[in-house]
Design an enzyme around this catalytic site. Structure first.
Site, mmCIF file in Angstrom:
data_model
loop_
_atom_site.group_PDB
_atom_site.id
_atom_site.type_symbol
_atom_site.label_atom_id
_atom_site.label_comp_id
_atom_site.label_asym_id
_atom_site.label_seq_id
_atom_site.Cartn_x
_atom_site.Cartn_y
_atom_site.Cartn_z
ATOM 1 N N ARG A 96 42.977 49.543 41.468
ATOM 2 C CA ARG A 96 41.585 49.152 41.655
ATOM 3 C C ARG A 96 41.156 49.585 43.058
ATOM 4 O O ARG A 96 41.647 49.067 44.056
ATOM 5 C CB ARG A 96 41.449 47.633 41.503
ATOM 6 N N HIS A 140 32.146 46.909 47.525
ATOM 7 C CA HIS A 140 33.067 45.955 48.154
ATOM 8 C C HIS A 140 32.602 45.793 49.598
ATOM 9 O O HIS A 140 33.303 46.108 50.546
ATOM 10 C CB HIS A 140 34.507 46.457 48.042
ATOM 11 N N GLU A 185 33.146 40.080 44.633
ATOM 12 C CA GLU A 185 32.924 38.804 45.317
ATOM 13 C C GLU A 185 31.536 38.663 45.927
ATOM 14 O O GLU A 185 31.375 38.587 47.167
ATOM 15 C CB GLU A 185 33.996 38.603 46.406
ATOM 16 N N ASN A 313 39.050 36.904 41.094
ATOM 17 C CA ASN A 313 39.916 36.891 42.278
ATOM 18 C C ASN A 313 40.243 35.445 42.578
ATOM 19 O O ASN A 313 39.343 34.606 42.733
ATOM 20 C CB ASN A 313 39.208 37.499 43.492
ATOM 21 N N TYR A 315 42.687 32.869 45.035
ATOM 22 C CA TYR A 315 43.617 32.704 46.163
ATOM 23 C C TYR A 315 44.051 31.251 46.368
ATOM 24 O O TYR A 315 45.168 30.977 46.697
ATOM 25 C CB TYR A 315 42.987 33.242 47.452
ATOM 26 N N GLU A 383 42.286 40.349 41.851
ATOM 27 C CA GLU A 383 42.931 40.178 43.158
ATOM 28 C C GLU A 383 43.694 38.870 43.165
ATOM 29 O O GLU A 383 43.192 37.841 42.680
ATOM 30 C CB GLU A 383 41.906 40.071 44.303
#
Ligand code: IFM
Length: 475
Positions: A96, A140, A185, A313, A315, A383
């Site tokens: 990606r 991005h 994002e 994504n 985290y 991600e």
């Protein structure tokens, strides 16, 4: 839903753990790595590239740790062949990448800069020659500075500029790129970029952040429609960074704070994209900072343009408790002063970013998406990864914490699939240590260590572990 917590062990030889984890993943599950243009490319003045908001921001003293910039980064622009060779050695199915808008249109509008577009064309060819499928993110975070000077994502016009840019990229590499992600994002581009000011362009205005969030999603929907009209066979998606949100305690004020957090971190993005609605709570929570006049008739049909997949994504989770408002100026009353604090609990393991490690949070998040949105398309984890305090010792980096992190999150994905969520792939963040935005270069997320003086690449133990996992899936 299976509530078993996800545990991971790497106290056994890591190849055996990798083989076991590989067996838990469904057949055909795609495994890759992700990186992003400004974080790795460097070469900011090469081949007619224009200036982006991150060039301006990182060159403004005090904005990025140690005043570091992406001027050189990993020099991927010149070393992309070496980096693709690393990916091939790793054995990933897919990569990606993101395209830098100012390389394609230096001022964000007008004719295509052929030399800039050629770089991505060469990169895509190199990937395909190595048997690696490119998954291309169009935005991005590197907005051309000229568009920011005209109002940036606060202005509706930027959504239209984004469509032109997306079509220009499709025109150049769409014959070989079959999967597209419009935005990475949008929470960060809007809330951190225009709300808290921690990211470029560094604006602190809650109303501007809400408008930016909407215009980003509008640009996404318009681009998906326009690109699909030109190429109905390709796949289109968006990547959202999302959190499973829960209240720390069962008290009404904590529950209410958790609702506000959920609205800002997830619903402002998931509702328009996955349901074609706008969260009602948003109007109530931010009535003092916005009249929501940016929302026009028909917009929510556009933001909910048909998707082939959703990129997620993940985290860390948010465990939330109510705190008093501190900010006297309601115009700034956004994430910094939502009357809610997301907590790191005493028993948490935390990463070098200070983020709590909770693999089961990924399973809960996927379950939440599945239950909340009946029209949820197939999901890719676009991600996931962690920053570690990596040390080079005798030519090696023993990053067991990273192995444990990625392994446990993959197992969480396997559990989510088991319970019925359609997850098709996982992209580890990230191949190379790189420019971690406002944190600069000190936060290392890579499977490959980068010596920023010599620009030398050194695979870490986690590289070997991921390689073993990828190999174990091959017949
Ligand atoms: O490095 C970033 C990436 O650019 C976007 N998602 C989160 C990563 C780690 O902070």
């Amino acid at each position: 839903m299976n509530d078993t917590a996800v545990t991971t062990t790497v106290d056994r030889p890591f190849e055996s753990v990798a083989r076991e984890t590989a067996r838990l993943l469904p057949p055909g599950f795609e495994l890759g790595v992700a990186m992003a243009s400004y974080q790795i490319e460097g070469a900011v003045a090469d081949d007619g590239r224009g200036t982006s908001i991150w060039d301006t921001f990182s060159h403004t003293p005090g904005k990025v740790a140690r005043d570091e910039t992406g001027d050189v980064a990993c020099d991927h622009y010149h070393r992309y062949r070496e980096d693709v060779a690393l990916m091939a050695e790793l054995g990933v199915d897919a990569y990606r990448l993101s395209v830098a808008w100012p390389r394609i249109q230096p001022d964000g509008r007008g004719p295509v800069n052929g030399a800039g577009a050629d770089f991505y064309s060469r990169l895509v060819d190199e990937l395909l020659d190595a048997g690696i499928t490119p998954l291309v993110t169009l935005y991005h975070w590197d907005l051309p500075q000229a568009l920011e000077d005209a109002g940036g994502w606060r202005k509706r016009d930027t959504a239209h500029r984004f469509v032109d840019y997306a079509l220009a990229v499709q025109d150049r590499i769409g014959d070989r790129v079959r999967r597209w992600i419009t935005l990475n994002e949008p929470y960060c581009s809007s809330v951190l970029g225009y709300g808290t000011g921690r990211h470029a362009p560094g604006v602190r205005d809650a109303g501007a952040a809400l408008a930016a969030a909407h215009h980003l999603l509008l640009g996404h929907g318009l681009a998906v429609r326009a690109m699909r009209e030109r190429d109905a066979e390709a796949s289109y998606g968006i990547t959202l960074n999302l959190e499973p949100v829960s209240a720390l305690r069962d008290r009404p004020e904590d529950q209410e704070a958790a609702r506000r957090s959920l609205t800002l971190s997830n619903l402002v993005f998931t509702d328009p994209v996955l349901a074609g609605t706008y969260p009602q709570d948003a109007r109530r929570i931010w009535s003092a900072v916005s009249d929501f006049s940016f929302l026009q008739d028909g917009d929510l049909d556009t933001t909910a343009a048909e998707l082939d997949f959703l990129g997620v994504n993940y985290y860390f989770p948010a465990r939330v408790r109510a705190v008093p408002h501190r900010e006297p100026d309601p115009a700034l009353r956004l994430v910094d002063d939502l009357g809610a604090a997301a907590l790191v609990l005493p028993d948490d393991e935390v990463t070098e970013m200070g983020w709590p490690v909770d693999p089961d949070g990924l399973r809960r998040l996927l379950g939440w998406l599945h239950e909340t949105y009946p029209a949820l398309p197939p999901v890719y984890i676009t991600e996931n990864g962690r920053a570690c305090l990596d040390v080079v010792e005798d030519g090696a980096v023993h990053d067991e914490a990273r192995i444990r992190y990625v392994d446990s999150h993959l197992r969480a994905v396997a559990q989510a699939v088991e319970s019925g969520v359609d997850v098709r792939g996982y992209f580890q963040w990230t191949l190379l240590d790189n420019f971690e935005w406002a944190e600069g270069y000190a936060r290392r997320f890579g499977l490959v260590h980068v010596d920023y003086d010599k620009l030398a690449r050194l695979p870490k133990d986690s590289f070997s572990w991921y390689q073993a996992l990828l190999a174990a899936r091959r017949p």
